[in-house]
Design an enzyme around this catalytic site. Structure first.
Site, mmCIF file in Angstrom:
data_model
loop_
_atom_site.group_PDB
_atom_site.id
_atom_site.type_symbol
_atom_site.label_atom_id
_atom_site.label_comp_id
_atom_site.label_asym_id
_atom_site.label_seq_id
_atom_site.Cartn_x
_atom_site.Cartn_y
_atom_site.Cartn_z
ATOM 1 N N ILE A 114 0.728 -1.157 0.199
ATOM 2 C CA ILE A 114 0.242 -0.056 0.350
ATOM 3 C C ILE A 114 0.946 1.398 -0.062
ATOM 4 O O ILE A 114 1.872 1.389 0.625
ATOM 5 C CB ILE A 114 -0.554 0.185 1.332
ATOM 6 C CG1 ILE A 114 -1.866 -1.444 1.427
ATOM 7 C CG2 ILE A 114 -1.925 0.849 1.434
ATOM 8 C CD1 ILE A 114 -2.498 -2.316 0.253
ATOM 9 N N THR A 117 0.566 9.165 -1.137
ATOM 10 C CA THR A 117 0.027 10.385 -2.259
ATOM 11 C C THR A 117 2.081 10.831 -1.770
ATOM 12 O O THR A 117 2.400 11.167 -2.692
ATOM 13 C CB THR A 117 -0.929 11.309 -1.914
ATOM 14 O OG1 THR A 117 -0.787 11.979 -3.161
ATOM 15 C CG2 THR A 117 -0.530 11.024 -0.869
ATOM 16 N N THR A 118 2.839 11.053 -1.147
ATOM 17 C CA THR A 118 3.708 11.775 -0.392
ATOM 18 C C THR A 118 4.673 11.315 -1.187
ATOM 19 O O THR A 118 5.729 11.663 -1.621
ATOM 20 C CB THR A 118 4.039 11.833 0.737
ATOM 21 O OG1 THR A 118 3.933 10.624 1.546
ATOM 22 C CG2 THR A 118 2.359 12.546 1.636
ATOM 23 N N GLY A 199 -1.594 6.887 5.780
ATOM 24 C CA GLY A 199 -2.400 7.401 6.540
ATOM 25 C C GLY A 199 -2.499 6.566 7.585
ATOM 26 O O GLY A 199 -2.505 5.481 7.633
ATOM 27 N N CYS A 250 7.593 11.718 6.845
ATOM 28 C CA CYS A 250 7.168 11.229 8.198
ATOM 29 C C CYS A 250 8.107 11.725 9.346
ATOM 30 O O CYS A 250 8.163 11.936 10.692
ATOM 31 C CB CYS A 250 6.418 10.552 8.355
ATOM 32 S SG CYS A 250 4.523 9.621 7.217
ATOM 33 N N GLU A 340 2.592 16.981 14.071
ATOM 34 C CA GLU A 340 2.802 17.347 12.522
ATOM 35 C C GLU A 340 2.427 18.122 11.875
ATOM 36 O O GLU A 340 0.892 18.710 11.456
ATOM 37 C CB GLU A 340 3.227 15.843 12.342
ATOM 38 C CG GLU A 340 3.917 14.902 11.238
ATOM 39 C CD GLU A 340 3.441 13.645 10.898
ATOM 40 O OE1 GLU A 340 4.343 13.486 9.910
ATOM 41 O OE2 GLU A 340 2.188 13.589 10.955
#
Length: 472
Positions: A114, A117-118, A199, A250, A340
């Site tokens: 999976i 998008t980043t 996410g 992240c 964040e």
């Protein structure tokens, strides 16, 4: 003819998983040398197309910038395969004659990957290379906003793999990805293991699918600038890390923490590197823009330039400003910018002592970043180690930008785009995920006559001990 997008996606998933499983039945018999040849061919193709794929990612998603996405692609296509060379993953891994133990690598099967998008292309390269290095097949489910660039990346890798002798269908990508299709991929009877990046919702879905899964937690990365640090080097590193791909990783720095005694010097160093220092009104505007209900990040701000974010907030940033910096007064719900931000916005928090700085960094991690990453700049190694022992994070990066350090660009941690956050974040590993996480190890154990005698003697001793106690 099907018109429902979810049904189309589910049908595509089922076809591609079945095809990948059939290809894996052949691939699982390949030798280590054959596997390595295929991985090297894919890596070479990924390097050749890295620039084009980086540009496609920015064009499709609108996140980040092509130069830094190229660097992330090269992490996966160049640094990663170099690190994997010589790593044994299939067949006999270790033969310990002295202990009478032979370890044998067994692949999982079909990996469900999976993607976020980043980082849609670099993560596709990374997950495909580690999956095939471990002797597995892979089916990729891209983020709906990054389907084209992710599937183009998969096509480049699949073509290279097949040219090098891999069975057709070993690498697949779901072109019509939807949430229902992704759920079908994770639950499919032929899916063996899930690599989930994205996410918190999709990570939770992976862990609740009933399949073994490697997911990651969110990052809220503090970086402590110690009084012993070389401040010029430290601030240069923080600006480099925070501006990297406009903060889409992240493990990007979120809040700089330092003692108040060096505040003025830090602000001067930030200005010398063209960071824009925002005032109280601009801070309020940024809070309102970036952080929504339940501290959700405004998706329109993710991975945008500092100039675009400033304009959205109602003010102008200099054209050459690499980041926005804003001073905050604390950590937690009353201080939204201590969360964040996934953008080139750096919060600044000044405290009175080193102990207070440790408290602040731990609080930042507990406010949405448990287990992920933290950083420190210092020349006092005792303070670096004190920090590392205290922080509830599994990547403690010293004297280097946190996104580049945590992923293995500027450090010797395993090169990875999936960074486990351990039990404190509900993850199954605290490691940078590698091919060794995607194999099972079978052990052939030879009987030892001396061990049998030792065991027999020990049993006799225990029996005699029990008899003695009963007589008493």
């Amino acid at each position: 003819m099907l018109q429902d997008s979810d049904l189309i996606s589910i049908q595509e998933v089922r076809a591609k998983v079945d095809r990948a499983y059939a290809a894996w039945q052949l691939y699982r018999k390949f030798s280590q040398e054959q596997v390595d040849s295929i991985v090297e061919a894919m890596a070479a193709a990924a390097r050749q197309h890295s620039k084009r794929l980086a540009e496609l990612a920015v064009q499709e998603t609108g996140y980040g910038n092509a130069a830094d996405k190229l660097a992330k692609n090269m992490l996966s296509a160049d640094i990663l395969p170099a690190r994997m060379r010589g790593m044994r993953t299939v067949g006999i891994l270790r033969d310990d004659h002295a202990q009478g133990i032979v370890e044998i690598g067994e692949p999982w099967g079909v990996v469900a990957a999976i993607l976020p998008t980043t980082n849609p292309t670099s993560t596709a390269i990374y997950k495909t290379l580690i999956s095939l290095k471990a002797g597995n097949a892979i089916v990729i489910s891209p983020h709906p906003r990054a389907r084209a660039c992710s599937c183009e990346t998969a096509a480049v890798l699949a073509d290279a793999a097949e040219r090098a002798g891999a069975p057709q269908g070993l690498v697949g990508c779901v072109g019509e990805s939807t949430i229902e299709g992704t759920n079908e991929l994770m639950r499919h009877r032929r899916t063996a293991v899930i690599l989930s990046t994205g996410g918190s919702g999709i990570v939770r879905a992976a862990y609740s699918s009933g399949k073994p899964a490697f997911g990651v937690g969110p990052g809220n990365v503090p970086v402590l600038i110690d009084t012993s640090a070389d401040l010029g080097r430290a601030i240069a590193g923080v600006v480099e890390g925070k501006s990297f791909d406009y903060g889409t990783l992240c493990s990007s720095e979120q809040t700089l923490v330092a003692e108040r005694s060096i505040r003025d010097r830090i602000l001067a160093e930030l200005q010398a590197r063209k960071a824009m220092l925002c005032d109280a009104a601009q801070r309020a505007a940024l809070e309102k823009l970036l952080i929504g209900r339940n501290f959700a990040i405004n998706p329109d701000c993710v991975g945008q330039s500092p100039q675009r974010i400033a304009k959205m907030a109602g003010f102008e940033a200099p054209a050459d400003a690499p980041i926005l910096a804003v001073e905050i007064g604390g950590i937690g719900k009353e201080h939204p910018l201590s969360a964040e931000k996934l953008s080139p916005l750096l919060s600044l928090l000044f405290v009175d002592t080193f102990d207070a700085a440790l408290d602040a960094c731990e609080a930042i991690l507990r406010f949405g970043g448990l287990g992920h990453t933290c950083g420190i700049y210092a020349t006092d190694d005792q303070r670096i180690r004190t920090y590392a022992l205290r922080m509830p994070a599994f990547r403690v990066v010293a004297n280097t930008p946190t996104p580049q350090g945590s992923t293995g660009i500027t450090t010797n941690v395993f090169p990875a785009m999936t960074l486990g956050c351990g039990a404190v974040a509900g993850n199954s590993t605290s490691d940078n995920v590698s091919p060794l996480h995607l194999i099972n190890i079978k052990r052939l154990a030879y009987g030892k006559e001396d061990r049998r005698q030792e065991t027999g003697d020990r049993i006799q001793e225990l029996q005699e001990f029990r008899s003695c106690r009963m007589r008493k």
